[in-house]
Design a protein around this motif. Sequence first.
Motif, short mmCIF file in Angstrom:
data_model
loop_
_atom_site.label_atom_id
_atom_site.label_comp_id
_atom_site.label_asym_id
_atom_site.label_seq_id
_atom_site.Cartn_x
_atom_site.Cartn_y
_atom_site.Cartn_z
N LYS A 8 0.85 -1.18 0.00
CA LYS A 8 0.00 0.00 0.00
C LYS A 8 0.89 1.24 0.00
CE LYS A 8 -3.96 -2.22 0.51
NZ LYS A 8 -5.04 -2.20 -0.50
N ASP A 9 0.72 2.09 -1.01
CA ASP A 9 1.56 3.29 -1.13
C ASP A 9 0.81 4.31 -1.96
OD1 ASP A 9 3.52 5.21 -1.57
OD2 ASP A 9 5.12 3.75 -1.82
N ASP A 10 0.53 5.47 -1.38
CA ASP A 10 -0.25 6.47 -2.11
C ASP A 10 0.59 7.36 -3.00
OD1 ASP A 10 1.03 7.97 -0.20
OD2 ASP A 10 -0.79 8.65 0.83
N SER A 11 1.92 7.15 -3.03
CA SER A 11 2.79 7.95 -3.90
C SER A 11 4.02 7.14 -4.29
CB SER A 11 3.22 9.25 -3.20
OG SER A 11 3.92 8.96 -2.00
N VAL A 12 3.83 6.22 -5.23
CA VAL A 12 4.92 5.34 -5.66
C VAL A 12 5.93 6.14 -6.47
CG1 VAL A 12 5.54 3.27 -6.94
CG2 VAL A 12 3.37 3.37 -5.68
N ILE A 13 7.19 6.13 -6.03
CA ILE A 13 8.24 6.90 -6.67
C ILE A 13 9.21 5.96 -7.39
CG2 ILE A 13 10.22 8.43 -6.30
CD1 ILE A 13 8.70 9.56 -3.87
N THR A 14 9.39 6.20 -8.68
CA THR A 14 10.32 5.42 -9.48
C THR A 14 11.21 6.35 -10.28
OG1 THR A 14 8.71 3.61 -9.69
CG2 THR A 14 10.57 3.61 -11.21
N LEU A 15 12.52 6.22 -10.11
CA LEU A 15 13.48 7.05 -10.82
C LEU A 15 14.06 6.27 -12.00
CD1 LEU A 15 15.36 9.58 -11.03
CD2 LEU A 15 16.95 8.35 -9.53
N VAL A 16 13.89 6.81 -13.20
CA VAL A 16 14.49 6.20 -14.38
C VAL A 16 15.26 7.29 -15.13
CG1 VAL A 16 14.12 4.94 -16.52
CG2 VAL A 16 12.61 4.53 -14.57
N ASN A 17 16.57 7.16 -15.15
CA ASN A 17 17.43 8.10 -15.85
C ASN A 17 18.21 7.35 -16.92
OD1 ASN A 17 18.97 10.24 -16.69
ND2 ASN A 17 20.09 10.48 -14.76
N LYS A 18 19.26 6.66 -16.50
CA LYS A 18 20.03 5.82 -17.42
C LYS A 18 19.54 4.37 -17.38
CE LYS A 18 24.23 8.59 -16.94
NZ LYS A 18 25.68 8.58 -16.56
N ASN A 19 18.56 4.12 -16.55
CA ASN A 19 18.02 2.77 -16.35
C ASN A 19 19.09 1.81 -15.83
OD1 ASN A 19 15.69 1.21 -16.27
ND2 ASN A 19 16.13 0.24 -18.24
N ASP A 20 20.03 2.34 -15.08
CA ASP A 20 21.03 1.52 -14.41
C ASP A 20 20.40 0.86 -13.19
OD1 ASP A 20 23.27 1.40 -12.12
OD2 ASP A 20 24.25 1.23 -14.07
N LYS A 21 20.85 -0.32 -12.85
CA LYS A 21 20.22 -1.03 -11.74
C LYS A 21 20.40 -0.32 -10.41
CE LYS A 21 23.64 -4.51 -10.19
NZ LYS A 21 23.85 -5.98 -10.03
N LEU A 22 21.45 0.50 -10.30
CA LEU A 22 21.66 1.24 -9.05
C LEU A 22 20.58 2.28 -8.82
CD1 LEU A 22 25.54 1.70 -9.08
CD2 LEU A 22 24.20 0.12 -7.70
N GLU A 23 19.84 2.66 -9.88
CA GLU A 23 18.75 3.63 -9.72
C GLU A 23 17.63 3.07 -8.84
OE1 GLU A 23 19.23 5.96 -14.01
OE2 GLU A 23 17.54 4.63 -13.66
N VAL A 24 17.55 1.74 -8.74
CA VAL A 24 16.53 1.14 -7.89
C VAL A 24 16.68 1.62 -6.45
CG1 VAL A 24 15.62 -1.05 -6.99
CG2 VAL A 24 16.32 -0.87 -9.39
N GLY A 25 17.92 1.96 -6.07
CA GLY A 25 18.18 2.45 -4.72
C GLY A 25 17.56 3.80 -4.43
N ALA A 26 17.02 4.46 -5.43
CA ALA A 26 16.35 5.75 -5.25
C ALA A 26 14.85 5.63 -5.49
CB ALA A 26 16.95 6.80 -6.18
N CYS A 27 14.33 4.40 -5.39
CA CYS A 27 12.92 4.15 -5.69
C CYS A 27 12.21 3.49 -4.52
CB CYS A 27 12.80 3.22 -6.91
SG CYS A 27 13.60 3.83 -8.41
#
Length: 232
Positions: A85-104
């Motif tokens: 349950k999350d009312d504001s799902v945040i997903t960061l996609v820049n270079k689509n590097d797997k390390l970006e998951v750490g900011a999501c």
Amino acid sequence: MRSSVPIVLMAIFFGSMQFASAQTYFVKRVPGNKMKITGKGDSPDWNKANQLTDFSFPWEVEKAPVTSFAALWDGDWLYCLYQVKDDSVITLVNKNDKLEVGACDRVEIFMTPDSTMTPYYCLEMDATGRVLDYRASYYRKMDYSWKWPNEQLIIKTSAIKDGYIVEVAISIQSLKELGLLRNNRILAGLFRAERNNLREGKAGLRWISWLKPNSAKPDFHIPSAFGVLVLE
């Protein structure tokens, strides 16, 4: 050389104690070749699974948003289902590097052969199905170049009105090869990272866990953050 033997035996002994004393989740078995991983958790077999909802903010007094976990296995695959349950799902996609998951916003599964945590393996999965997979050794010695064995991991997700679903299949073969499945038991940590803002690449972190780790500050990379998955 003779003095090293007791040290090894002690490590094995205390590692076994960790298994014996940790909180336990029982993974029910289902017939093989039936489970369909769609990212929606809509297989009828999920009705047979034990529902784990004991997730909390270990380092906050506020009640955590609802997180549920379920798992099944069929002899060939371990299936895991997170419903968030999350009312504001945040997903960061820049270079689509797997390390970006750490900011999501993401859910996480850490697994280790024993309480020495040398090594341990981490899967951090965001709402789009991307995975930050890495190997580490205690304490926080991460190898982000490592990847889960090829074709041994399936991740599918779906967005829902008030959150997201992450459905995972991990091959039993890979769990055995990595030394994670022993006597039908896996020492595992079940976690969630909730992001409440995202500005200039910086995200607010709130940590949700199945267990309350024995740490005054947020830390999932310690033995007390792990429970046991028992494959029935």
